[in-house]
Design a protein around this motif. Structure first.
Motif, short mmCIF file in Angstrom:
data_model
loop_
_atom_site.label_atom_id
_atom_site.label_comp_id
_atom_site.label_asym_id
_atom_site.label_seq_id
_atom_site.Cartn_x
_atom_site.Cartn_y
_atom_site.Cartn_z
N THR A 151 0.91 -1.12 -0.06
CA THR A 151 -0.11 -0.18 0.19
C THR A 151 1.07 1.15 -0.10
O THR A 151 1.83 1.35 0.77
N GLU A 152 0.74 2.05 -1.00
CA GLU A 152 1.28 3.45 -0.85
C GLU A 152 0.89 4.58 0.05
O GLU A 152 -0.46 4.76 -0.11
N VAL A 153 1.77 4.95 0.62
CA VAL A 153 1.31 6.28 1.64
C VAL A 153 2.29 7.18 1.74
O VAL A 153 3.36 6.78 1.66
N THR A 154 1.78 8.41 1.39
CA THR A 154 2.49 9.55 1.56
C THR A 154 2.46 10.15 2.89
O THR A 154 1.44 10.32 3.69
N LEU A 155 3.82 10.40 3.59
CA LEU A 155 3.81 10.68 4.99
C LEU A 155 3.96 11.99 5.26
O LEU A 155 4.58 12.94 4.36
N ASN A 156 3.01 12.57 6.13
CA ASN A 156 2.81 13.82 6.65
C ASN A 156 2.32 13.77 8.19
O ASN A 156 2.29 12.43 8.71
N GLY A 157 2.09 14.80 8.77
CA GLY A 157 1.58 14.46 10.29
C GLY A 157 0.27 13.85 10.49
O GLY A 157 0.26 13.01 11.41
N GLY A 158 -0.69 14.21 9.56
CA GLY A 158 -1.81 13.31 9.85
C GLY A 158 -1.72 11.81 9.58
O GLY A 158 -2.25 11.14 10.09
N THR A 159 -1.05 11.53 8.40
CA THR A 159 -0.86 10.10 8.04
C THR A 159 0.08 9.37 8.97
O THR A 159 -0.14 8.29 9.14
N LEU A 160 1.01 9.90 9.54
CA LEU A 160 1.81 9.18 10.67
C LEU A 160 1.14 8.69 11.85
O LEU A 160 1.27 7.94 12.33
N ALA A 161 0.29 9.67 12.29
CA ALA A 161 -0.60 9.17 13.50
C ALA A 161 -1.18 8.02 13.12
O ALA A 161 -1.62 7.00 13.67
N ARG A 162 -1.86 7.91 11.92
CA ARG A 162 -2.80 6.70 11.38
C ARG A 162 -1.75 5.54 11.41
O ARG A 162 -2.34 4.43 11.52
N LEU A 163 -0.48 5.62 10.69
CA LEU A 163 0.24 4.77 10.37
C LEU A 163 0.72 3.95 11.81
O LEU A 163 0.72 2.62 11.82
N TYR A 164 0.93 4.92 12.99
CA TYR A 164 1.45 4.07 13.91
C TYR A 164 0.13 3.48 14.65
O TYR A 164 0.18 2.47 15.26
N GLY A 165 -1.05 3.89 14.46
CA GLY A 165 -2.25 3.18 14.84
C GLY A 165 -2.71 2.13 14.23
O GLY A 165 -3.41 1.20 15.00
N THR A 166 -2.23 1.87 13.05
CA THR A 166 -2.55 0.57 12.22
C THR A 166 -1.66 -0.54 12.33
O THR A 166 -1.74 -1.63 11.89
N GLY A 167 -0.52 -0.14 12.82
CA GLY A 167 0.58 -1.53 12.94
C GLY A 167 0.89 -2.05 11.68
O GLY A 167 1.01 -3.16 11.43
N LEU A 168 1.38 -1.18 10.79
CA LEU A 168 1.85 -1.68 9.61
C LEU A 168 3.03 -2.31 9.41
O LEU A 168 3.90 -2.36 10.42
N THR A 169 3.25 -3.09 8.39
CA THR A 169 4.60 -3.80 8.30
C THR A 169 5.50 -2.78 7.09
O THR A 169 5.04 -2.80 5.97
N SER A 170 6.52 -2.41 7.47
CA SER A 170 7.40 -1.47 6.57
C SER A 170 8.16 -2.25 5.88
O SER A 170 8.59 -3.04 6.09
N ALA A 171 9.10 -1.56 4.90
CA ALA A 171 10.53 -2.23 4.24
C ALA A 171 11.51 -2.33 5.30
O ALA A 171 11.93 -3.42 5.21
N LEU A 172 11.43 -1.43 6.40
CA LEU A 172 12.37 -1.73 7.36
C LEU A 172 12.27 -2.93 8.13
O LEU A 172 12.81 -3.95 8.38
N ASP A 173 10.68 -3.27 8.55
CA ASP A 173 10.33 -4.45 9.04
C ASP A 173 10.57 -5.52 8.41
O ASP A 173 10.88 -6.78 8.74
N ILE A 174 10.12 -5.62 6.83
CA ILE A 174 10.45 -6.81 6.26
C ILE A 174 11.71 -7.38 6.34
O ILE A 174 12.09 -8.59 6.12
N GLY A 175 12.69 -6.29 6.29
CA GLY A 175 14.13 -6.55 6.34
C GLY A 175 14.43 -7.72 7.27
O GLY A 175 15.70 -8.03 7.31
N GLN A 176 13.78 -7.70 8.53
CA GLN A 176 14.01 -8.61 9.47
C GLN A 176 13.48 -9.85 9.50
O GLN A 176 13.29 -10.77 10.63
N ALA A 177 12.67 -9.93 8.54
CA ALA A 177 12.08 -11.42 8.44
C ALA A 177 12.94 -12.59 8.52
O ALA A 177 14.01 -12.83 8.07
N LYS A 178 12.40 -13.53 9.11
CA LYS A 178 13.03 -15.06 9.42
C LYS A 178 14.31 -14.73 10.13
O LYS A 178 15.12 -15.50 10.29
#
Length: 432
Positions: free
Chosen positions: A168-195
């Motif tokens: 899912t493509e998300v553009t980061l600003n103050g409003g979307t950051l609060a929503r991202l923190y609340g949704t528990g997304l998996t980011s590219a940085l998180d995927i990099g520690q898979a396994k």
């Protein structure tokens, strides 16, 4: 290792770590000739610059030291054969003759796609690609969610991420950051520690880290603190108004009884302010935006940055870095003085391609002696910078002793047995 004022190279480091397996846990060591005035909020000078840098090295015990600029590592006592440059890490698409270092996430993306994400799912995944709306927040975005190099010969890594996961493509600003923190997304940085299984030794309460999103030194501090703490959230001062409700809800939610404790001990979240935020602004920001109307003990504030570069006093329970494990196996072997050799199969990530970068993974060996005859030394002194002596050998492979075990390192010209220029399985022979 990078100068904390170097915005360009700090951003490059953040992007490179997004593209390395487990890169989220690679520390960023600040380098300076003299301790800057901002290092301590009250201007105290308890450590020299060399003590601070060596303190970071001792805390993390890096296998390799990567310089953002040449000769930063001079005088630190680190073996020059294990000092790399940023350009040595990622393989360039237009240069078949060169090899990178570390295990690229490209192999990981391929494995996850073939085993999981090529199939239609009953429930849509939450993998998200986050890009900053304003370029001045690009480094903050890469620090928190990951980012990919834009150079023509390296942009294949970002394309592979999107092709494998259709995020899912998300553009980061103050409003979307609060929503991202609340949704528990998996980011590219998180995927990099898979396994990778992450065993945190730190059990401190959740932290809301208020920082200046445009200050590279604050991003370095947040990045390093996250390598120790399981729960830490970056709160940019530029968007603190938009994040106020999220922060207050997080503080209220964190205030709860400690499980299993009958004495009424409560857990709470603390608000930590970065070193770039002036002391005069902290009280106003905290009282106006972050304090919640709740029972005493709910609100907790910390104005100083933890001295992770200093040894933990013996009378204090300190934080230690987590243990990252991709595979683990126990072998029972016989040892005799006549044939002082033990044999065991080396471990490796199965998703890694047969041929690839140098130094893609490491095997850590912990010795246990159940004979009670004291024939084998199972505890060795730490010597990670430039080991001169080892009680045992693995062919032409040298050995590094660290707090979490014995790590095998290769000398120049040695076939990569443990760390993966060629993919195992191999039987490892260790002798005294």
């Amino acid at each position: 290792m990078v100068k904390p004022s170097d915005k360009k190279r700090v951003l490059e480091i953040l992007k490179i770590n997004t593209c390395l397996w487990g890169g989220k846990f690679n520390p960023i060591i600040p380098f300076f000739r003299q301790v800057p005035s901002w290092w301590d909020r009250h201007g105290h000078r308890f450590d020299t610059s060399k003590q601070i840098i060596n303190g970071y090295l001792d805390r993390y015990e890096p296998d390799f030291l990567v310089e953002a600029e040449k000769e930063l590592a001079v005088g630190l006592g680190f073996n020059s054969k294990r000092v790399l440059q940023l350009s040595d890490l990622l393989k360039r698409a237009d240069d078949r003759s060169s090899k990178g270092n570390g295990l690229s996430t490209f192999d990981l993306y391929k494995e996850l796609y073939l085993k999981e994400f090529q199939f239609e799912r009953r429930h849509k995944h939450n993998i998200t690609s986050v890009t900053a709306e304003d370029p001045i927040f690009e480094s903050f975005c890469a620090c928190v969610f990951g980012g990919f190099p834009k150079q023509k010969n390296l942009n294949y890594l970002g394309r592979a991420f999107k092709d494998a996961f259709d995020p899912t493509e998300v553009t980061l600003n103050g409003g979307t950051l609060a929503r991202l923190y609340g949704t528990g997304l998996t980011s590219a940085l998180d995927i990099g520690q898979a396994k990778i299984e992450v065993d945190y030794h730190d059990h401190s309460d959740a932290t809301l880290f208020v920082l200046n999103a445009q200050e590279p030194r604050d991003l370095i501090d947040f990045w390093n603190l996250r390598t120790f703490q399981r729960e830490i959230i970056a709160v940019p001062i530029q968007w603190i108004d938009e994040l106020s409700d999220y922060c207050k809800n997080a503080i209220k939610k964190a205030y709860r009884p400690m499980p299993g404790n009958p004495n009424g001990v409560m857990l709470n979240a603390k608000v930590m302010f970065s070193r770039s935020i002036p002391q005069a602004d902290i009280e106003r920001l905290y009282q106006k935006i972050l304090v919640v109307n709740a029972p005493p003990g709910t609100n907790s504030r910390q104005d100083w940055y933890p001295a992770i570069w200093r040894p933990t006093p013996s009378f204090h329970v300190g934080s230690s870095r987590p243990i990252l494990t991709a595979a683990e196996k126990t072998f029972d072997v016989q040892y005799s003085e006549d044939t002082p050799v033990i044999r065991f199969d080396s471990l490796y990530p199965e998703f890694a391609e047969k041929y690839g970068n140098a130094n893609r993974w490491a095997n850590i060996v912990k010795l246990r002696n159940w004979s009670f005859e004291n024939q084998i030394a199972t505890v060795l002194p730490t010597e990670y910078k430039d080991p001169k002596f080892s009680p045992f050998r693995l062919g032409s492979v040298s050995v590094i002793s660290k707090y979490d075990g014995v790590i095998f390192k290769l000398t120049d010209g040695a076939q990569d047995i443990v760390k993966g220029g060629l993919k195992p399985p191999f039987t490892t022979c260790l002798w005294w």
